[in-house]
Design an enzyme around this catalytic site. Sequence first.
Site, mmCIF file in Angstrom:
data_model
loop_
_atom_site.group_PDB
_atom_site.id
_atom_site.type_symbol
_atom_site.label_atom_id
_atom_site.label_comp_id
_atom_site.label_asym_id
_atom_site.label_seq_id
_atom_site.Cartn_x
_atom_site.Cartn_y
_atom_site.Cartn_z
ATOM 1 N N GLU A 86 1.082 -0.521 -5.109
ATOM 2 C CA GLU A 86 0.133 0.563 -5.379
ATOM 3 C C GLU A 86 0.969 1.835 -5.459
ATOM 4 O OE1 GLU A 86 -3.419 3.279 -3.588
ATOM 5 O OE2 GLU A 86 -1.773 2.521 -2.377
ATOM 6 N N ASP B 274 0.822 -1.212 0.000
ATOM 7 C CA ASP B 274 0.000 0.000 0.000
ATOM 8 C C ASP B 274 0.856 1.263 0.000
ATOM 9 O OD1 ASP B 274 -2.649 1.351 0.455
ATOM 10 O OD2 ASP B 274 -1.651 1.962 2.315
#
Length: 733
Positions: free
Chosen positions: A466, A413
């Site tokens: 990401e 993330d």
Amino acid sequence: MTSYPDTAPPPADIEAILRGQHGDPFRILGMHQPEGGAITVNVFAPDAAEVTLFDTKGKEVCPLTRIDAQGFFHATLPRRKKPFAYRLAMTNATGHSWQIADPYAFGPVMGEMDEYLMGEGRHEELYRRLGAHPITHEGVEGTSFAVWAPNARRVSVVGHFNAWDGRRHPMRRRGASGVWEIFLPGIGRGEIYRYEIVGAYGHLQPLKTDPVGFRAEVSPQTASIVHGMPRHDWQDDAWLASRAADQRDKPVSIYEVHPGSWRRTLENEMLDYATLGAQLADYVTEMGFTHVEFLPVSEHPFSGSWGYQPIGLFAPTSRFGTPEDFAALVDTLHGRGIGVIVDWVPAHFPTDAHGLGNFDGTALYEHADPRQGFHQDWNTLIYNFGRREVANFLRASATYWLKELHVDALRVDAVASMLYLDYSRNEGEWIPNRYGGRENLDAIDFLKGVNETTHHYAPGTLTIAEESTAWPGVSRPVPEGGLGFDFKWNMGWMHDTLEYMSQDPVHRKYHHHEMTFGLHYAFSENFVLPLSHDEVVHGKGSMLGKMPGDRWQKFANLRAYYGFMWGHPGKKLLFMGGEFGQEREWNHDQSLDWHLLDDPMHEGLRRLVADLNRLYRAEPGLHQRDCVPEGFRWIEGGDVENNVFSFVRTGEEGARPVVVVANMAPVPREGYRIGVPSAGRWREVLNSDAAIYGGSGAGNHSELSATDHGMHGFAASLSLTLPPLATIFLIPE
């Protein structure tokens, strides 16, 4: 003034033990024999009125003398020549008696090599030593505790077993490594514990949960639970052996799931891991997805963070069951041929007092300077990636999920927030690197290290970034100058195409490039096309709600968009609910609206997604060359006036080509001619406007014949009927 026996420790040491301020309790407590002197035994037991020493055969040796009212006991054994194993019998003021093995009679659990590797920041499986491990040590059952707190003056394990009194079980410091450890006999699985730390400046810290704890209390409770590494009888050897290290040429279609709100009971209670695993395995198999991706399941204090503010990076959240239950969920999915991806969050951590912040009285895991150590967007702390022990801690977490819990991939993330020192900061709010630049050099090295380490310790697993900027080489191997991820989310494709699809069709010709621009960089990285949870929260509405037009057109637009996406180069990701047209925005406190499947339009959309997955997996032309330019060729990407896009996908030699045509106008096109790779018979194998999906039923129902009339740079061409707001797939017979 208290008078101590001559053989007792110096008064200053005793006073430090009584106050819980002694930095080396193992030098005082337990059994000792100074060179040339008699054996002595020192015990601190504030809840005992009497303490008696026994040998391990049950023979009484002697009572200990209470030399301080607070509970310091001492004995000298002049007749004993060598130290020996012993037990302590204690009696309190009410006459209640019990026996214990003295924690201060046991040697260290950690070895010198562990200490060396931790000090160097290269103990890639440090979870085998840090944390709480039920073990048999020197013939006695108990639990070994170890925690890194290099600047602490004192660290103790506290729990119900010692009345949460930090003076009772202060730990042994292991040299320069900064690790503290203790073996507590008689403590087993299920005990609640925390660490009590006297910080670098003598202040008592809030009680801390274990950074390498394997299980935690159910939120909002915050203590760690003695558990050890999960004990599960894995049945997925065949699955692990079949995993390919390089999945760029494999079908990868990911169903993103928030485990707390995918489905709930009629009473709105969350499913446990076992129920979730069984139901997901059936549903995902029916839908044809290759992988399930879970939003973070690391333990986290606030459910509203969806797991993106974790504290327990080694603990599957207890909201849904035990670590063994999570392992069984992974095993269940593997048994059905479904890969498991978990979101992993090394970019930041919450400021909750029981967490990592100011852990030993200093900025240990985080940077001290808020310009480096505080994330303004999320009110969280940022890891100090340049500190070797912190980087080691995070790498070990990644390895743990992949190797020990058999997870197949980590989706990392917020990588962009790690790469840039000025991420979401104004001028003057950040500190440049040593070259004056904005790149976070420590984070770059850390990410490379994570990818190299996990690929070494957990072969066949993947890492997915990401990353929302144009940082070069995110999915390029480290030896080739990249960050070493296997895949990267294509955020640009997602933003551009959603912007196009949100336009009324009459205006789409002015946005045509938003659907085609992604092909300019589609092969610069190994991309995943993400329609994730981030697109259906914070007022963004649902996927269906983004589509323009009346109800029929909304469904038609979404079906056409999914068809375009599944035909487009790149692996696929769809957040739960998007597959059947969830109408309201996602709410993490509620189940998806499964009752919508009683409506033929919603059921038709679900059936389309399942068929797209099946076609994508069955046709090598749609997945084998997802990540190389040889797998894609425009037929006509510039038909602005008609809002039509056509292209051909090709696989390795021997795979048949797949032609994809998307008509993003609400009117049908009759006799629409396109070039195709070969003359002869062609067949429409999927049409998002088919009646079974809720469409008008228009399309190419009979066999098609491509003529030798060349067009669009191809030797042959086809005349087609293009349904309104629809994507069709064609293959040669």
